[in-house]
Design a protein around this motif. Structure first.
Motif, PDB file in Angstrom:
ATOM      1  N   ILE A 199       5.246  -3.846  -1.011  1.00  0.00           N
ATOM      2  CA  ILE A 199       4.624  -3.280  -0.220  1.00  0.00           C
ATOM      3  C   ILE A 199       3.940  -2.104   0.343  1.00  0.00           C
ATOM      4  N   ASP A 200       5.216  -2.600   1.646  1.00  0.00           N
ATOM      5  CA  ASP A 200       5.532  -1.687   2.451  1.00  0.00           C
ATOM      6  C   ASP A 200       6.643  -0.544   2.773  1.00  0.00           C
ATOM      7  N   MET A 201       7.017   0.412   2.338  1.00  0.00           N
ATOM      8  CA  MET A 201       8.144   0.788   2.039  1.00  0.00           C
ATOM      9  C   MET A 201       8.323   1.191   3.541  1.00  0.00           C
ATOM     10  N   THR A 202       7.921   0.353   4.557  1.00  0.00           N
ATOM     11  CA  THR A 202       8.642   0.264   5.848  1.00  0.00           C
ATOM     12  C   THR A 202       9.195  -0.336   6.382  1.00  0.00           C
TER      13      THR A 202
ATOM     14  N   GLN B 102       2.390   2.592   2.060  1.00  0.00           N
ATOM     15  CA  GLN B 102       1.994   1.451   3.192  1.00  0.00           C
ATOM     16  C   GLN B 102       0.619   0.851   2.002  1.00  0.00           C
ATOM     17  N   ALA B 103       0.427   0.107   0.881  1.00  0.00           N
ATOM     18  CA  ALA B 103      -0.528  -0.650   0.249  1.00  0.00           C
ATOM     19  C   ALA B 103      -0.926  -1.123   1.222  1.00  0.00           C
ATOM     20  N   GLN B 104      -0.987  -1.732   2.119  1.00  0.00           N
ATOM     21  CA  GLN B 104      -2.200  -3.172   2.966  1.00  0.00           C
ATOM     22  C   GLN B 104      -2.813  -2.783   3.506  1.00  0.00           C
ATOM     23  N   GLU B 105      -2.223  -1.279   4.025  1.00  0.00           N
ATOM     24  CA  GLU B 105      -3.096  -0.439   5.419  1.00  0.00           C
ATOM     25  C   GLU B 105      -4.424   0.026   5.310  1.00  0.00           C
TER      26      GLU B 105
END
Length: 272
Positions: free
Chosen positions: A155-158, A179-182
């Motif tokens: 979901i979030d590549m960080t 960051q897909a959730q953002e």
């Protein structure tokens, strides 16, 4: 299975198609739901373990299935935004196939595993928001998905995958896509999420933060976190078991039964 080639502008991509044949005993054919499957593979390849076995599982439940060979990191090309444009192109193509293959266009599912789940989550977040979509896809989106299914998805590549920023930059040099959730909005669709808390490749927090954002926005979701098992389980049965003995956990295999129940709740499948 048959291959279908599509294109977005000058970029070609392929689908593996698993169509259900109409039942000849019936007076009229029945329109069936359809699942578009994005396998994992770290954006290096498309995992076969999350392709045909998953497609046939959907077929057995009475759902057409397509496996989308979305853009990978190759020939100097980035994954984004092309992977999202390919998904949108695939959805629009379904409208041209609905009569010949008897597709219920109101019951289309996007299904993603691992890296493929990042494509699905980003589509749900970015491409279903009309204001954001038009920045990278100028055509109308003629068919919208009804719901999503995410399995041990990035979901979030960080948050721990990829391990280094260099690989993230190859996936997309534009951190907007990281960051897909953002970017999730009220336009997002109901989502079924499953993962193991012991996933040693994609940290489980990926699933948690997407569910948390859905909760804040009031988007229906169902999440199942299993207490054991590694990454890339696919069906987590002997069907997709690796010859070395890994990728198999009978307890985690329950995800499919839970997912079928959820599809009934979403009226993708009948309750009886």
């Amino acid at each position: 299975m048959q291959k279908q080639e599509l294109s977005y502008e000058d970029s070609k991509f392929t689908l593996d198609t698993y169509w259900l044949d109409p039942i000849s005993d019936f007076d009229e054919p029945v329109d069936q739901p359809l699942a578009i499957i994005c396998p994992g593979g770290a954006f290096k390849f498309h995992s076969d373990r999350e392709a045909q076995p998953i497609a046939m599982k959907f077929n057995a439940a009475g759902i057409h299935a397509l496996v989308l060979h979305y853009q990978l990191i190759e020939d100097g090309k980035a994954v984004y935004p092309l992977a999202l444009q390919e998904m949108a192109t695939t959805l629009n193509w379904l409208k041209t196939q609905s009569e010949s293959h008897h597709i219920d266009l109101s019951k289309v599912l996007l299904v993603g595993f691992s890296a493929g789940g990042h494509v699905v989550a980003n589509f749900n977040s970015i491409m279903l928001n009309p204001d954001e979509r038009k920045k990278i896809f100028t055509d109308d989106l003629e068919v919208e998905p009804a719901a999503n299914i995410l399995g041990y998805s990035v979901i979030d590549m960080t948050l721990g995958w990829p391990k280094d920023e260099e690989w993230s930059m190859k996936i997309s040099s534009d951190i907007y896509y990281w960051q897909a959730q953002e970017h999730l909005t009220k336009h997002g669709k109901p989502t079924f999420i499953w993962q193991t808390v012991t996933d040693d490749t994609v940290p489980v927090m990926n699933s948690i933060i997407y569910a948390q954002k859905m909760d804040l926005l009031g988007i229906p979701y169902e999440m199942h976190l299993f207490g054991s098992g590694g990454h890339g389980l696919s069906l987590s049965t002997y069907v997709t078991k690796h010859p070395d003995g890994g990728d198999y956990n009978v307890y985690d295999a329950k995800w499919w039964e839970l997912c079928v129940n959820w599809m009934k709740l979403q009226k993708i499948l009948p309750k009886f």
